[in-house]
Design a protein around this motif. Structure first.
Motif, PDB file in Angstrom:
ATOM      1  N   GLY A   1      10.509  -7.339  45.490  1.00 39.38           N
ATOM      2  CA  GLY A   1      10.627  -6.521  44.286  1.00 39.38           C
ATOM      3  C   GLY A   1       9.746  -7.044  43.159  1.00 39.38           C
ATOM      4  O   GLY A   1       9.088  -6.276  42.457  1.00 39.38           O
ATOM      5  N   LEU A   2       9.741  -8.366  42.982  1.00 45.04           N
ATOM      6  CA  LEU A   2       8.851  -8.970  41.983  1.00 45.04           C
ATOM      7  C   LEU A   2       7.394  -8.700  42.335  1.00 45.04           C
ATOM      8  O   LEU A   2       6.575  -8.382  41.458  1.00 45.04           O
ATOM      9  CB  LEU A   2       9.100 -10.477  41.890  1.00 45.04           C
ATOM     10  N   TYR A   3       7.075  -8.829  43.607  1.00 47.20           N
ATOM     11  CA  TYR A   3       5.706  -8.541  44.062  1.00 47.20           C
ATOM     12  C   TYR A   3       5.332  -7.090  43.746  1.00 47.20           C
ATOM     13  O   TYR A   3       4.255  -6.817  43.216  1.00 47.20           O
ATOM     14  CB  TYR A   3       5.583  -8.818  45.562  1.00 47.20           C
ATOM     15  N   GLY A   4       6.233  -6.170  44.058  1.00 45.04           N
ATOM     16  CA  GLY A   4       5.971  -4.757  43.781  1.00 45.04           C
ATOM     17  C   GLY A   4       5.796  -4.479  42.299  1.00 45.04           C
ATOM     18  O   GLY A   4       4.930  -3.699  41.899  1.00 45.04           O
ATOM     19  N   ALA A   5       6.601  -5.132  41.476  1.00 46.37           N
ATOM     20  CA  ALA A   5       6.501  -4.946  40.024  1.00 46.37           C
ATOM     21  C   ALA A   5       5.171  -5.463  39.490  1.00 46.37           C
ATOM     22  O   ALA A   5       4.516  -4.798  38.677  1.00 46.37           O
ATOM     23  CB  ALA A   5       7.668  -5.634  39.325  1.00 46.37           C
ATOM     24  N   GLN A   6       4.740  -6.642  39.962  1.00 47.96           N
ATOM     25  CA  GLN A   6       3.456  -7.165  39.481  1.00 47.96           C
ATOM     26  C   GLN A   6       2.307  -6.310  39.982  1.00 47.96           C
ATOM     27  O   GLN A   6       1.325  -6.101  39.281  1.00 47.96           O
ATOM     28  CB  GLN A   6       3.265  -8.643  39.843  1.00 47.96           C
ATOM     29  N   LEU A   7       2.446  -5.784  41.175  1.00 51.34           N
ATOM     30  CA  LEU A   7       1.402  -4.917  41.715  1.00 51.34           C
ATOM     31  C   LEU A   7       1.312  -3.614  40.917  1.00 51.34           C
ATOM     32  O   LEU A   7       0.217  -3.130  40.621  1.00 51.34           O
ATOM     33  CB  LEU A   7       1.668  -4.638  43.196  1.00 51.34           C
ATOM     34  N   ALA A   8       2.465  -3.071  40.528  1.00 48.79           N
ATOM     35  CA  ALA A   8       2.478  -1.845  39.717  1.00 48.79           C
ATOM     36  C   ALA A   8       1.789  -2.084  38.368  1.00 48.79           C
ATOM     37  O   ALA A   8       0.998  -1.243  37.914  1.00 48.79           O
ATOM     38  CB  ALA A   8       3.906  -1.359  39.521  1.00 48.79           C
ATOM     39  N   LEU A   9       2.082  -3.216  37.733  1.00 49.42           N
ATOM     40  CA  LEU A   9       1.406  -3.519  36.469  1.00 49.42           C
ATOM     41  C   LEU A   9      -0.084  -3.743  36.682  1.00 49.42           C
ATOM     42  O   LEU A   9      -0.905  -3.336  35.853  1.00 49.42           O
ATOM     43  CB  LEU A   9       2.025  -4.741  35.801  1.00 49.42           C
ATOM     44  N   ASN A  10      -0.434  -4.367  37.791  1.00 51.60           N
ATOM     45  CA  ASN A  10      -1.841  -4.576  38.120  1.00 51.60           C
ATOM     46  C   ASN A  10      -2.551  -3.226  38.240  1.00 51.60           C
ATOM     47  O   ASN A  10      -3.625  -3.026  37.676  1.00 51.60           O
ATOM     48  CB  ASN A  10      -1.941  -5.371  39.424  1.00 51.60           C
ATOM     49  N   TRP A  11      -1.946  -2.330  38.986  1.00 54.06           N
ATOM     50  CA  TRP A  11      -2.547  -1.004  39.176  1.00 54.06           C
ATOM     51  C   TRP A  11      -2.629  -0.221  37.869  1.00 54.06           C
ATOM     52  O   TRP A  11      -3.552   0.558  37.663  1.00 54.06           O
ATOM     53  CB  TRP A  11      -1.752  -0.208  40.190  1.00 54.06           C
ATOM     54  N   ALA A  12      -1.653  -0.404  36.995  1.00 61.25           N
ATOM     55  CA  ALA A  12      -1.625   0.335  35.731  1.00 61.25           C
ATOM     56  C   ALA A  12      -2.716  -0.123  34.772  1.00 61.25           C
ATOM     57  O   ALA A  12      -3.177   0.653  33.925  1.00 61.25           O
ATOM     58  CB  ALA A  12      -0.256   0.187  35.067  1.00 61.25           C
ATOM     59  N   TRP A  13      -3.157  -1.369  34.887  1.00 58.22           N
ATOM     60  CA  TRP A  13      -4.108  -1.917  33.931  1.00 58.22           C
ATOM     61  C   TRP A  13      -5.410  -1.125  33.888  1.00 58.22           C
ATOM     62  O   TRP A  13      -5.926  -0.831  32.806  1.00 58.22           O
ATOM     63  CB  TRP A  13      -4.405  -3.388  34.249  1.00 58.22           C
ATOM     64  N   THR A  14      -5.960  -0.774  35.019  1.00 64.06           N
ATOM     65  CA  THR A  14      -7.261  -0.096  35.044  1.00 64.06           C
ATOM     66  C   THR A  14      -7.229   1.238  34.305  1.00 64.06           C
ATOM     67  O   THR A  14      -8.087   1.476  33.447  1.00 64.06           O
ATOM     68  CB  THR A  14      -7.760   0.071  36.496  1.00 64.06           C
ATOM     69  N   PRO A  15      -6.266   2.125  34.573  1.00 65.95           N
ATOM     70  CA  PRO A  15      -6.225   3.373  33.788  1.00 65.95           C
ATOM     71  C   PRO A  15      -5.936   3.143  32.298  1.00 65.95           C
ATOM     72  O   PRO A  15      -6.446   3.877  31.450  1.00 65.95           O
ATOM     73  CB  PRO A  15      -5.103   4.177  34.436  1.00 65.95           C
ATOM     74  N   ILE A  16      -5.134   2.126  31.993  1.00 70.42           N
ATOM     75  CA  ILE A  16      -4.850   1.840  30.584  1.00 70.42           C
ATOM     76  C   ILE A  16      -6.112   1.349  29.878  1.00 70.42           C
ATOM     77  O   ILE A  16      -6.466   1.844  28.800  1.00 70.42           O
ATOM     78  CB  ILE A  16      -3.724   0.785  30.453  1.00 70.42           C
ATOM     79  N   PHE A  17      -6.799   0.389  30.479  1.00 67.86           N
ATOM     80  CA  PHE A  17      -7.969  -0.213  29.847  1.00 67.86           C
ATOM     81  C   PHE A  17      -9.181   0.707  29.924  1.00 67.86           C
ATOM     82  O   PHE A  17      -9.760   1.076  28.902  1.00 67.86           O
ATOM     83  CB  PHE A  17      -8.285  -1.558  30.509  1.00 67.86           C
ATOM     84  N   PHE A  18      -9.589   1.070  31.121  1.00 64.31           N
ATOM     85  CA  PHE A  18     -10.806   1.853  31.296  1.00 64.31           C
ATOM     86  C   PHE A  18     -10.609   3.337  30.998  1.00 64.31           C
ATOM     87  O   PHE A  18     -11.499   3.981  30.466  1.00 64.31           O
ATOM     88  CB  PHE A  18     -11.352   1.713  32.723  1.00 64.31           C
ATOM     89  N   GLY A  19      -9.450   3.877  31.393  1.00 69.05           N
ATOM     90  CA  GLY A  19      -9.219   5.311  31.208  1.00 69.05           C
ATOM     91  C   GLY A  19      -8.807   5.674  29.795  1.00 69.05           C
ATOM     92  O   GLY A  19      -9.420   6.521  29.149  1.00 69.05           O
TER      93      GLY A  19
END
Length: 139
Positions: free
Chosen positions: A80-98
């Motif tokens: 679950g912790l792994y999934g949560a960190q992965l979700a935040l990792n994936w969210a970073w690109t659209p937040i920053f670049f998009g």
């Protein structure tokens, strides 16, 4: 089983690819217009670095999953912790670049960093090799 190894190793790439696909036009335009430090690596190194990082963390999650005997009550916290960190990792690109939300991207990356550390802490008693495979992500 090989299908599990491949699946777990490939899984992190799905979100990474999706984020890249959504924001790929922002690198040569918006991102290149930002002031960046002189020590920043060239753009062509980032796909190599992220391919390595995603593969490493994906394989590490497989090792933990395997040692825990699959998705069961023992796997809820570490995976679950792994999934949560992965979700935040994936969210970073659209937040920053998009969205070009630099402060929100900073909050995201700080949260992600904390979740990676928590993931590693929870994985250490299960599989030390998996923990070590996550270390490059912190640098």
């Amino acid at each position: 089983m090989l299908i599990h190894v491949v699946g777990f190793t490939a899984f992190p790439h799905l979100g990474g690819f999706f984020g890249w696909f959504l924001t790929r036009k922002e690198v040569p335009t918006w991102f290149e217009s930002l002031n960046k430090p002189s020590w920043r690596p060239p753009n062509k190194l980032f796909p190599v670095a992220w391919t390595t990082l995603y593969s490493s963390m994906g394989y590490a999650s497989y090792l933990v999953w395997k040692d825990l005997g699959g998705f069961n009550s023992n796997a809820v916290v570490p995976l679950g912790l792994y999934g949560a960190q992965l979700a935040l990792n994936w969210a970073w690109t659209p937040i920053f670049f998009g969205a070009h939300k630099l402060k929100l991207a900073l909050i995201d990356i700080v949260g992600s960093y904390g979740l990676v550390e928590s993931t590693m802490y929870s994985w250490y008693p299960i599989k030390k090799t998996a923990t070590i495979l996550m270390v490059p992500y912190l640098t």
